[in-house]
Scaffold this motif. Structure first.
Motif, short mmCIF file in Angstrom:
data_model
loop_
_atom_site.label_atom_id
_atom_site.label_comp_id
_atom_site.label_asym_id
_atom_site.label_seq_id
_atom_site.Cartn_x
_atom_site.Cartn_y
_atom_site.Cartn_z
N VAL A 106 -21.48 65.15 34.28
CA VAL A 106 -20.20 65.26 34.98
C VAL A 106 -19.08 64.66 34.14
N GLU A 107 -19.38 63.54 33.47
CA GLU A 107 -18.36 62.90 32.63
C GLU A 107 -17.98 63.80 31.45
N ILE A 108 -18.97 64.47 30.85
CA ILE A 108 -18.68 65.40 29.76
C ILE A 108 -17.75 66.51 30.25
N SER A 109 -18.02 67.03 31.44
CA SER A 109 -17.18 68.08 32.00
C SER A 109 -15.74 67.60 32.18
N ALA A 110 -15.59 66.37 32.68
CA ALA A 110 -14.26 65.81 32.87
C ALA A 110 -13.54 65.62 31.54
N MET A 111 -14.27 65.17 30.54
CA MET A 111 -13.67 64.95 29.22
C MET A 111 -13.24 66.26 28.57
N ARG A 112 -14.06 67.29 28.70
CA ARG A 112 -13.69 68.59 28.15
C ARG A 112 -12.45 69.14 28.83
N SER A 113 -12.38 68.97 30.15
CA SER A 113 -11.20 69.42 30.88
C SER A 113 -9.95 68.68 30.40
N TRP A 114 -10.09 67.38 30.17
CA TRP A 114 -8.94 66.59 29.70
C TRP A 114 -8.47 67.10 28.34
N LEU A 115 -9.40 67.39 27.44
CA LEU A 115 -9.01 67.89 26.12
C LEU A 115 -8.27 69.22 26.24
N GLU A 116 -8.73 70.09 27.14
CA GLU A 116 -8.07 71.38 27.33
C GLU A 116 -6.65 71.20 27.87
N GLN A 117 -6.48 70.23 28.75
CA GLN A 117 -5.17 70.00 29.36
C GLN A 117 -4.22 69.23 28.44
N ASN A 118 -4.73 68.68 27.37
CA ASN A 118 -3.90 67.90 26.44
C ASN A 118 -4.02 68.45 25.02
N ALA A 119 -3.93 69.77 24.93
CA ALA A 119 -4.12 70.45 23.65
C ALA A 119 -3.10 70.00 22.60
N GLU A 120 -1.88 69.74 23.03
CA GLU A 120 -0.86 69.34 22.06
C GLU A 120 -1.20 67.98 21.45
N ALA A 121 -1.62 67.03 22.29
CA ALA A 121 -2.00 65.70 21.79
C ALA A 121 -3.22 65.80 20.88
N VAL A 122 -4.15 66.68 21.23
CA VAL A 122 -5.35 66.87 20.40
C VAL A 122 -4.96 67.41 19.03
N LEU A 123 -4.03 68.36 19.01
CA LEU A 123 -3.60 68.94 17.75
C LEU A 123 -2.92 67.89 16.86
N LYS A 124 -2.08 67.07 17.46
CA LYS A 124 -1.40 66.02 16.70
C LYS A 124 -2.40 65.01 16.16
N ALA A 125 -3.38 64.65 16.97
CA ALA A 125 -4.36 63.64 16.55
C ALA A 125 -5.29 64.17 15.47
N SER A 126 -5.50 65.49 15.43
CA SER A 126 -6.44 66.05 14.46
C SER A 126 -5.96 65.84 13.03
N GLY A 127 -4.66 65.76 12.84
CA GLY A 127 -4.13 65.55 11.50
C GLY A 127 -4.29 64.12 11.02
N ARG A 128 -4.58 63.22 11.96
CA ARG A 128 -4.74 61.81 11.60
C ARG A 128 -6.19 61.38 11.54
N ASN A 129 -7.08 62.24 12.01
CA ASN A 129 -8.50 61.88 12.08
C ASN A 129 -9.23 62.47 10.89
N HIS A 130 -9.43 61.65 9.88
CA HIS A 130 -10.09 62.12 8.67
C HIS A 130 -11.58 61.77 8.63
N GLY A 131 -12.02 60.96 9.60
CA GLY A 131 -13.41 60.51 9.56
C GLY A 131 -14.36 61.34 10.37
N GLY A 132 -13.83 62.32 11.13
CA GLY A 132 -14.69 63.13 11.97
C GLY A 132 -15.37 62.28 13.03
N HIS A 133 -16.57 62.69 13.41
CA HIS A 133 -17.32 61.98 14.44
C HIS A 133 -18.48 61.20 13.83
N THR A 134 -18.46 60.99 12.54
CA THR A 134 -19.56 60.28 11.90
C THR A 134 -19.48 58.79 12.20
N GLY A 135 -20.62 58.15 12.15
CA GLY A 135 -20.64 56.71 12.30
C GLY A 135 -20.37 56.20 13.69
#
Length: 211
Positions: A106-135
């Motif tokens: 259920v938490e994963i579903s909520a998180m995915r919904s949040w990402l969809e609703q905040n697409a602009e913030a996700v796009l802006k953050a993607s340019g600053r995230n160079h480490g991916g999901h490693t570590g």
């Protein structure tokens, strides 16, 4: 059962809040502002000021990364918990795994919904995230997952609890990095929910290990 319903209900409410907390144009609704009287110091007149933000602050890059990383982090917990029904010998371990599976789906579903609703913030953050999901802290290695898949009975119970305690502790580290350091109410609620739920589950797992 009560714990499972409470956690799942909270996450469902969180997901609903993600969807209803936006205006018709997809932007977060601003909190209503109002004028309040602020008492002055002795000998000074009272002042008036506007209370409450006039516009909703956008999510921070750290909040976006937290949600993005928590999804695969939760997914690994689901992968481990899915093994319990056929391999665990202790019914308490099977019950715990079932609660983790229900709540984190259920938490994963909520998180995915949040990402969809905040697409602009996700796009802006993607340019600053160079480490991916490693570590990501607490993640089990491929070798550990294979060992868990090959285990049965009491050996599975012990290894599952050991790996899941470490996994939960890693999630708490991720929570600590974002909690109270962002601007998005929903993400902060998500972080607090992860914190309270997984701290309680760590306590239960440590009790099972000791007993």
């Amino acid at each position: 059962m009560r714990h499972r319903i409470a956690v799942a209900g909270a996450a469902v409410a969180m997901a609903a809040g993600v969807l209803t907390g936006c205006g018709g144009d997809g932007e977060p609704e601003a909190a209503p502002s109002r004028t309040v009287v602020v008492p002055g110091r002795p000998g000074e007149p009272n002042k008036t000021q506007v209370a409450g933000p006039r516009t909703a602050a956008p999510p921070t890059a750290a909040e976006v990364r937290f949600v993005q990383m928590m999804i695969p982090h939760h997914a690994q917990a689901l992968e481990m918990s899915a093994l319990a029904p056929g391999r665990a010998s202790d019914k308490r371990v099977r019950s715990l795994a079932s609660r983790i599976d229900t709540a984190q789906k259920v938490e994963i579903s909520a998180m995915r919904s949040w990402l969809e609703q905040n697409a602009e913030a996700v796009l802006k953050a993607s340019g600053r995230n160079h480490g991916g999901h490693t570590g990501m802290p607490g993640m089990a290695t491929s070798a550990q997952l294979k060992q868990l898949r090959d285990a049965n009975g009491a050996a599975f119970d012990k290894l599952y609890l050991t790996l899941m305690i470490t996994h939960h502790q890693g999630a708490l580290t991720m929570v600590k990095d974002v909690l109270d350091r962002g601007t998005d109410v929903t993400v902060q609620e998500m972080a607090r929910d992860v914190q309270s739920t997984q701290m309680a589950e760590i306590g239960r797992m440590q009790g099972l290990m000791a007993g």
